[in-house]
Scaffold this active site. Structure first.
Site, short mmCIF file in Angstrom:
data_model
loop_
_atom_site.label_atom_id
_atom_site.label_comp_id
_atom_site.label_asym_id
_atom_site.label_seq_id
_atom_site.Cartn_x
_atom_site.Cartn_y
_atom_site.Cartn_z
N GLU A 40 0.83 -1.21 0.00
CA GLU A 40 0.00 0.00 0.00
C GLU A 40 0.86 1.26 0.00
O GLU A 40 0.52 2.25 -0.64
CB GLU A 40 -0.97 0.01 1.19
CG GLU A 40 -2.11 -0.98 1.06
CD GLU A 40 -3.01 -0.70 -0.16
OE1 GLU A 40 -3.00 0.42 -0.68
OE2 GLU A 40 -3.71 -1.64 -0.60
N TYR A 77 -5.11 6.94 4.87
CA TYR A 77 -5.40 5.94 3.85
C TYR A 77 -4.74 4.60 4.17
O TYR A 77 -5.40 3.54 4.15
CB TYR A 77 -4.94 6.42 2.45
CG TYR A 77 -4.97 5.26 1.50
CD1 TYR A 77 -6.19 4.82 0.99
CD2 TYR A 77 -3.82 4.54 1.18
CE1 TYR A 77 -6.26 3.71 0.17
CE2 TYR A 77 -3.88 3.42 0.37
CZ TYR A 77 -5.10 3.02 -0.14
OH TYR A 77 -5.18 1.90 -0.92
N ASP A 80 -8.94 5.54 -2.08
CA ASP A 80 -7.79 5.93 -2.89
C ASP A 80 -8.30 6.54 -4.19
O ASP A 80 -9.51 6.78 -4.34
CB ASP A 80 -6.85 4.73 -3.12
CG ASP A 80 -7.44 3.73 -4.11
OD1 ASP A 80 -8.63 3.84 -4.45
OD2 ASP A 80 -6.69 2.83 -4.54
N CYS A 101 -13.48 0.47 -14.63
CA CYS A 101 -13.87 1.87 -14.49
C CYS A 101 -12.60 2.73 -14.57
O CYS A 101 -12.25 3.46 -13.65
CB CYS A 101 -14.61 2.08 -13.17
SG CYS A 101 -15.48 3.65 -13.10
N CYS A 152 -17.93 0.31 -19.51
CA CYS A 152 -19.18 0.16 -18.75
C CYS A 152 -19.92 -1.14 -19.10
O CYS A 152 -20.63 -1.69 -18.25
CB CYS A 152 -20.08 1.37 -18.97
SG CYS A 152 -19.29 2.91 -18.46
N CYS A 175 -19.24 -3.80 -16.72
CA CYS A 175 -19.24 -3.39 -15.31
C CYS A 175 -20.38 -4.05 -14.52
O CYS A 175 -21.55 -3.98 -14.93
CB CYS A 175 -19.39 -1.88 -15.23
SG CYS A 175 -19.39 -1.28 -13.53
N CYS A 182 -25.35 2.95 -11.68
CA CYS A 182 -24.35 4.00 -11.91
C CYS A 182 -24.99 5.23 -12.55
O CYS A 182 -25.45 5.19 -13.69
CB CYS A 182 -23.23 3.48 -12.81
SG CYS A 182 -21.99 4.75 -13.12
FE1 SF4 Z 1 -17.60 3.05 -13.99
FE2 SF4 Z 1 -20.22 3.39 -13.87
FE3 SF4 Z 1 -19.11 2.65 -16.13
FE4 SF4 Z 1 -19.22 0.97 -14.07
S1 SF4 Z 1 -20.94 1.77 -15.23
S2 SF4 Z 1 -17.45 1.34 -15.41
S3 SF4 Z 1 -18.96 2.37 -12.36
S4 SF4 Z 1 -18.77 4.58 -15.10
#
Ligand code: SF4
Length: 342
Positions: free
Chosen positions: A42, A123, A141, A193, A200, A203, A209
């Site tokens: 880290e 952190y 982070d 992301c 997306c 994702c 989102c």
């Molecule tokens: Fe990022 Fe939202 Fe796209 Fe997922 S849907 S990759 S959280 S911008």
């Protein structure tokens, strides 16, 4: 908000169980994480990429496999091993913290106690407590900032949005598997992301989102335009004698504190020329310069070469073994330019 709170963590943890990155400091599924490895990684990963950290981490733990070994090392060795990873105060603090942990017989297990170790910032303490000891902490982070900003389409620019992002990250963090959740968000930020062109369609939390819903997820996080950093000028001196080059150890506190470096004069608004040159030889300036960006200013180093009598104060280091001196990046680059131009 409620749907996000109840759905994002399970979806991300499920994704993490299938897609987690295999990183040398991570415990394998079913293994107990090693707080020493978590902590070292880290600290190394702050402002440095995973690709850079991988080999450096592996070499570090081969040399100092546990906190006791690091505590017993000489500070100069630790500083030299850190060369190129930037922010050298971190290495000195790690060494001091290792001594404290070794003296106490092991790592403290909570964020609050970890925070009391030398140099362990908010952190790192949160990350070690969550990942190594599964405490429910809120780990934020740059990856987490980006993912959370997008999930909520936060319109306030960074860094002003940080308090709101922290509150949102806290709401998303589950009571169980907080360490895995933190690593899941980090992995999502690193692989899906991503800062530019988020993927997306891959994702697992797309359905919750807000940035995705706007059609322009890459606009987030909104950032305040960065102020221009001022420029300073200095001169790096290459003084050579009998196959050795003169190095100075920088004062223990301050920028690049305690590191071996080429001698330099003052760092000023105007080029200082040969001011504070070591020895009184006929110095020659090379036509090129070396640029380096520190956090608060940019430095342009002029490059001067000369030959010494061998009795100038400092460490006369064999030129053939200069790689072993652990010069910080700016001086390593200056030394390369000076060697090839001399
Ligand atoms: Fe990022 Fe939202 Fe796209 Fe997922 S849907 S990759 S959280 S911008």
């Amino acid at each position: 908000m409620d749907a996000k709170r109840s759905s994002v963590a399970p979806a991300l943890l499920d994704w993490y169980d299938r897609h987690r990155r295999d990183l040398p400091w991570r415990a394998k599924p079913g293994e107990m994480p090693d707080p020493y490895r978590v902590w070292v990684s880290e600290v190394m990963l702050q402002q440095t990429t995973v690709a850079t950290v991988r080999p450096r981490f592996t070499a570090w733990v081969a040399r100092w496999p546990d906190v006791g070994a690091l505590a017993a090392a000489q500070e100069a060795e630790v500083m030299a091993a850190w060369a190129g990873l930037g922010y050298y105060a971190r290495a000195r603090n790690m060494h001091a913290a290792a001594k404290a942990v070794a003296a106490a017989g092991g790592f403290p297990r909570t964020e609050a106690e970890l925070r009391m170790l030398p140099g362990l910032g908010a952190y790192t303490a949160a990350a070690v407590a969550a990942i190594a000891f599964d405490e429910r902490t809120v780990v934020v982070d740059a990856n987490v900032e980006r993912v959370v900003s997008r999930l909520h389409a936060v319109a306030t620019p960074l860094p002003r949005s940080r308090p709101a992002i922290r509150i949102a990250a806290d709401m998303l963090t589950p009571d169980m598997r907080a360490g895995d959740f933190a690593q899941a968000v980090m992995d999502l930020g690193a692989t899906v992301c991503t800062p530019k062109r988020p993927r997306c369609l891959l994702c697992p939390v797309r359905g919750w989102c807000d940035a995705y819903a706007t059609g322009e997820p890459g606009r987030y996080p909104v950032k305040q335009p960065r102020a221009e950093r001022p420029r300073r000028h200095g001169t790096a001196f290459w003084l050579e004698h009998g196959g050795r080059v003169l190095l100075h150890r920088r004062p223990p506190r301050g920028l690049l504190g305690g590191m071996l470096a080429l001698p330099t004069g003052p760092w000023a608004q105007e080029p200082p020329g040969f001011a504070n040159a070591p020895g009184a030889t006929g110095w020659r300036m090379l036509p090129n310069t070396v640029e380096h960006g520190f956090t608060h200013f940019r430095l342009r180093l002029a490059l001067a070469v000369g030959s010494g009598a061998g009795h100038e104060e400092g460490e006369w280091w064999p030129i053939a073994a200069l790689d072993g001196a652990g010069l910080p990046t700016v001086f390593r680059r200056a030394a390369e330019a000076l060697r090839s131009g001399r």
